[in-house]
Design a protein around this motif. Sequence first.
Motif, PDB file in Angstrom:
ATOM      1  N   GLN A   1       0.902  -1.506   0.424  1.00  0.00           N
ATOM      2  CA  GLN A   1       0.190   0.171   0.010  1.00  0.00           C
ATOM      3  C   GLN A   1       0.455   1.463   0.003  1.00  0.00           C
ATOM      4  OE1 GLN A   1      -3.411   0.318  -0.182  1.00  0.00           O
ATOM      5  NE2 GLN A   1      -3.100  -1.901  -1.101  1.00  0.00           N
ATOM      6  N   LYS A   2       2.271   1.793   0.271  1.00  0.00           N
ATOM      7  CA  LYS A   2       3.439   2.632  -0.011  1.00  0.00           C
ATOM      8  C   LYS A   2       3.742   3.042  -1.707  1.00  0.00           C
ATOM      9  CE  LYS A   2       7.695   4.069   1.479  1.00  0.00           C
ATOM     10  NZ  LYS A   2       9.053   3.810   2.258  1.00  0.00           N
ATOM     11  N   GLN A   3       3.718   3.975  -1.570  1.00  0.00           N
ATOM     12  CA  GLN A   3       3.923   4.582  -3.689  1.00  0.00           C
ATOM     13  C   GLN A   3       5.316   4.301  -3.193  1.00  0.00           C
ATOM     14  OE1 GLN A   3       1.553   8.351  -2.325  1.00  0.00           O
ATOM     15  NE2 GLN A   3       0.624   8.368  -4.631  1.00  0.00           N
ATOM     16  N   VAL A   4       5.660   3.573  -4.298  1.00  0.00           N
ATOM     17  CA  VAL A   4       7.165   2.928  -4.196  1.00  0.00           C
ATOM     18  C   VAL A   4       7.627   3.921  -6.189  1.00  0.00           C
ATOM     19  CG1 VAL A   4       7.432   1.553  -3.269  1.00  0.00           C
ATOM     20  CG2 VAL A   4       6.829   0.877  -4.381  1.00  0.00           C
ATOM     21  N   GLY A   5       6.988   3.796  -6.645  1.00  0.00           N
ATOM     22  CA  GLY A   5       6.980   3.956  -8.279  1.00  0.00           C
ATOM     23  C   GLY A   5       5.886   4.749  -8.840  1.00  0.00           C
ATOM     24  N   PHE A   6       6.535   4.613 -10.313  1.00  0.00           N
ATOM     25  CA  PHE A   6       5.085   5.239 -10.710  1.00  0.00           C
ATOM     26  C   PHE A   6       5.949   5.540 -12.647  1.00  0.00           C
ATOM     27  CE2 PHE A   6       7.133   9.587 -10.963  1.00  0.00           C
ATOM     28  CZ  PHE A   6       6.593  10.042 -12.281  1.00  0.00           C
ATOM     29  N   ILE A   7       5.350   5.286 -13.283  1.00  0.00           N
ATOM     30  CA  ILE A   7       4.883   5.696 -14.673  1.00  0.00           C
ATOM     31  C   ILE A   7       3.869   7.024 -15.441  1.00  0.00           C
ATOM     32  CG2 ILE A   7       3.674   3.333 -15.865  1.00  0.00           C
ATOM     33  CD1 ILE A   7       5.871   3.434 -18.072  1.00  0.00           C
ATOM     34  N   GLU A   8       4.487   7.400 -16.281  1.00  0.00           N
ATOM     35  CA  GLU A   8       3.939   8.677 -17.172  1.00  0.00           C
ATOM     36  C   GLU A   8       4.075   8.881 -18.540  1.00  0.00           C
ATOM     37  OE1 GLU A   8       2.606  12.373 -14.980  1.00  0.00           O
ATOM     38  OE2 GLU A   8       3.449  13.068 -17.651  1.00  0.00           O
ATOM     39  N   TYR A   9       2.948   8.149 -19.190  1.00  0.00           N
ATOM     40  CA  TYR A   9       2.750   8.601 -20.837  1.00  0.00           C
ATOM     41  C   TYR A   9       0.878   8.385 -21.030  1.00  0.00           C
ATOM     42  CZ  TYR A   9       0.712   3.655 -20.560  1.00  0.00           C
ATOM     43  OH  TYR A   9      -0.500   2.742 -20.306  1.00  0.00           O
ATOM     44  N   THR A  10       1.162   9.101 -22.132  1.00  0.00           N
ATOM     45  CA  THR A  10       0.374  10.065 -23.030  1.00  0.00           C
ATOM     46  C   THR A  10       0.725   9.343 -24.699  1.00  0.00           C
ATOM     47  OG1 THR A  10      -0.889  11.541 -23.347  1.00  0.00           O
ATOM     48  CG2 THR A  10       1.309  11.656 -23.333  1.00  0.00           C
ATOM     49  N   ASP A  11       0.255   9.475 -25.707  1.00  0.00           N
ATOM     50  CA  ASP A  11       0.253   9.826 -26.862  1.00  0.00           C
ATOM     51  C   ASP A  11      -0.049  11.154 -27.989  1.00  0.00           C
ATOM     52  OD1 ASP A  11      -1.775   7.371 -26.772  1.00  0.00           O
ATOM     53  OD2 ASP A  11      -3.647   8.242 -27.786  1.00  0.00           O
ATOM     54  N   ALA A  12       1.405  10.774 -28.400  1.00  0.00           N
ATOM     55  CA  ALA A  12       2.173  11.818 -28.593  1.00  0.00           C
ATOM     56  C   ALA A  12       1.948  13.617 -29.118  1.00  0.00           C
ATOM     57  CB  ALA A  12       3.028  11.477 -30.025  1.00  0.00           C
ATOM     58  N   GLU A  13       0.383  12.890 -29.167  1.00  0.00           N
ATOM     59  CA  GLU A  13      -0.046  14.593 -29.712  1.00  0.00           C
ATOM     60  C   GLU A  13      -0.584  14.900 -28.340  1.00  0.00           C
ATOM     61  OE1 GLU A  13      -3.401  11.123 -31.311  1.00  0.00           O
ATOM     62  OE2 GLU A  13      -1.384  11.045 -31.241  1.00  0.00           O
ATOM     63  N   TYR A  14      -1.066  14.148 -26.879  1.00  0.00           N
ATOM     64  CA  TYR A  14      -0.581  15.449 -26.195  1.00  0.00           C
ATOM     65  C   TYR A  14       0.745  15.240 -25.794  1.00  0.00           C
ATOM     66  CZ  TYR A  14      -5.765  14.114 -27.672  1.00  0.00           C
ATOM     67  OH  TYR A  14      -6.773  14.056 -28.187  1.00  0.00           O
ATOM     68  N   SER A  15       1.626  14.677 -25.786  1.00  0.00           N
ATOM     69  CA  SER A  15       2.581  14.749 -24.855  1.00  0.00           C
ATOM     70  C   SER A  15       3.123  16.139 -25.061  1.00  0.00           C
ATOM     71  CB  SER A  15       4.345  14.315 -25.550  1.00  0.00           C
ATOM     72  OG  SER A  15       5.190  13.779 -25.168  1.00  0.00           O
ATOM     73  N   SER A  16       4.464  16.474 -23.594  1.00  0.00           N
ATOM     74  CA  SER A  16       4.584  17.715 -22.715  1.00  0.00           C
ATOM     75  C   SER A  16       6.441  17.849 -23.050  1.00  0.00           C
ATOM     76  CB  SER A  16       4.230  18.159 -21.647  1.00  0.00           C
ATOM     77  OG  SER A  16       3.589  17.937 -21.067  1.00  0.00           O
ATOM     78  N   ARG A  17       6.405  16.759 -24.310  1.00  0.00           N
ATOM     79  CA  ARG A  17       7.953  16.679 -24.633  1.00  0.00           C
ATOM     80  C   ARG A  17       7.601  17.063 -26.280  1.00  0.00           C
ATOM     81  NH1 ARG A  17       7.475  16.135 -20.345  1.00  0.00           N
ATOM     82  NH2 ARG A  17       8.292  14.602 -19.116  1.00  0.00           N
ATOM     83  N   VAL A  18       9.274  17.451 -26.625  1.00  0.00           N
ATOM     84  CA  VAL A  18       9.163  18.393 -27.756  1.00  0.00           C
ATOM     85  C   VAL A  18       9.352  17.280 -28.889  1.00  0.00           C
ATOM     86  CG1 VAL A  18      10.200  20.603 -29.018  1.00  0.00           C
ATOM     87  CG2 VAL A  18       9.331  20.797 -27.003  1.00  0.00           C
ATOM     88  N   VAL A  19       8.864  16.559 -29.545  1.00  0.00           N
ATOM     89  CA  VAL A  19       9.416  15.531 -30.669  1.00  0.00           C
ATOM     90  C   VAL A  19       7.985  14.988 -31.356  1.00  0.00           C
ATOM     91  CG1 VAL A  19       8.125  13.764 -28.970  1.00  0.00           C
ATOM     92  CG2 VAL A  19      10.661  13.294 -30.593  1.00  0.00           C
ATOM     93  N   HIS A  20       8.769  14.945 -32.166  1.00  0.00           N
ATOM     94  CA  HIS A  20       7.725  14.612 -33.748  1.00  0.00           C
ATOM     95  C   HIS A  20       8.025  12.901 -33.713  1.00  0.00           C
ATOM     96  CE1 HIS A  20       7.038  19.014 -35.455  1.00  0.00           C
ATOM     97  NE2 HIS A  20       8.784  18.598 -35.427  1.00  0.00           N
TER      98      HIS A  20
END
Length: 257
Positions: A56-75
């Motif tokens: 029940q303790k938070q020990v990690g995570f991943i966050e991902y999304t489709d490129a058209e909504y991403s916060s990274r500057v990549v084509h």
Amino acid sequence: MTHHVELIEMNSELLEGKGSFCLRSKKKTEGYQNKNKWLNQQFEKGLHYIQVLENQKQVGFIEYTDAEYSSRVVHADGYVVIHCLWVSAVGKGYGTQLLKRCLKDAKERGKKGVVVITNDQTSWTPSKDLFLQHQFQHMATALNDFELWAFPFHESVERPYFPDNWQERLTRFPHLTILRSFQCPYVDVATENIQLAAEKLGLQPVLVDLQTREELMEKSPTPYGIFSVVYKGQLIAFHRLTVHSVYKKLQKLMNNF
């Protein structure tokens, strides 16, 4: 001791109870609250935010999304973009579990593959070591040691790529400028440190809140996208710095012009 491990995909309801992973010890801060607001907005656009819970303790995570909504500057049309992957309980395979969950989801949804941006200068981006272990391919390098890695699902799919005008983007900002979005909760304190250092030098930063992906893709001077500080056409920071470090960098640039 028996470890009960769960991978929990967060939604607005679960987020209300568990909260986001980063800065969770300071839930009343503006940065933490902005992150949770941002997540709720992005859930509606299909963002995936998966936490690892160990007893029940938070020990990690991943966050991902489709490129058209991403916060990274990549084509990377048709790809999934990993924003963050972080594990505090190392050596237990949790990072691998999270990455495999992302790859499986992307493949099942018919995406072209998965991409991630890394940078060895900061822990604000995922470490490339995990992606090397899982056969990600190096696609490109940008200014300031940013690297683009990808796992294409087929040889025939178009490869993702960076914009090629980073230097030109920097020259657009002669005045001290902070460009940011609230994808990361540490952006708030990082901004404050810039402002405090600038005040000591008699500078007034221009604050640019990037509201849309289109704005991010056009203006961001780094692939990281969510936090950049530029002065006299020079990149000062793309992650949190101490007030003293910012002061020294700004002072040096002021003396050189």
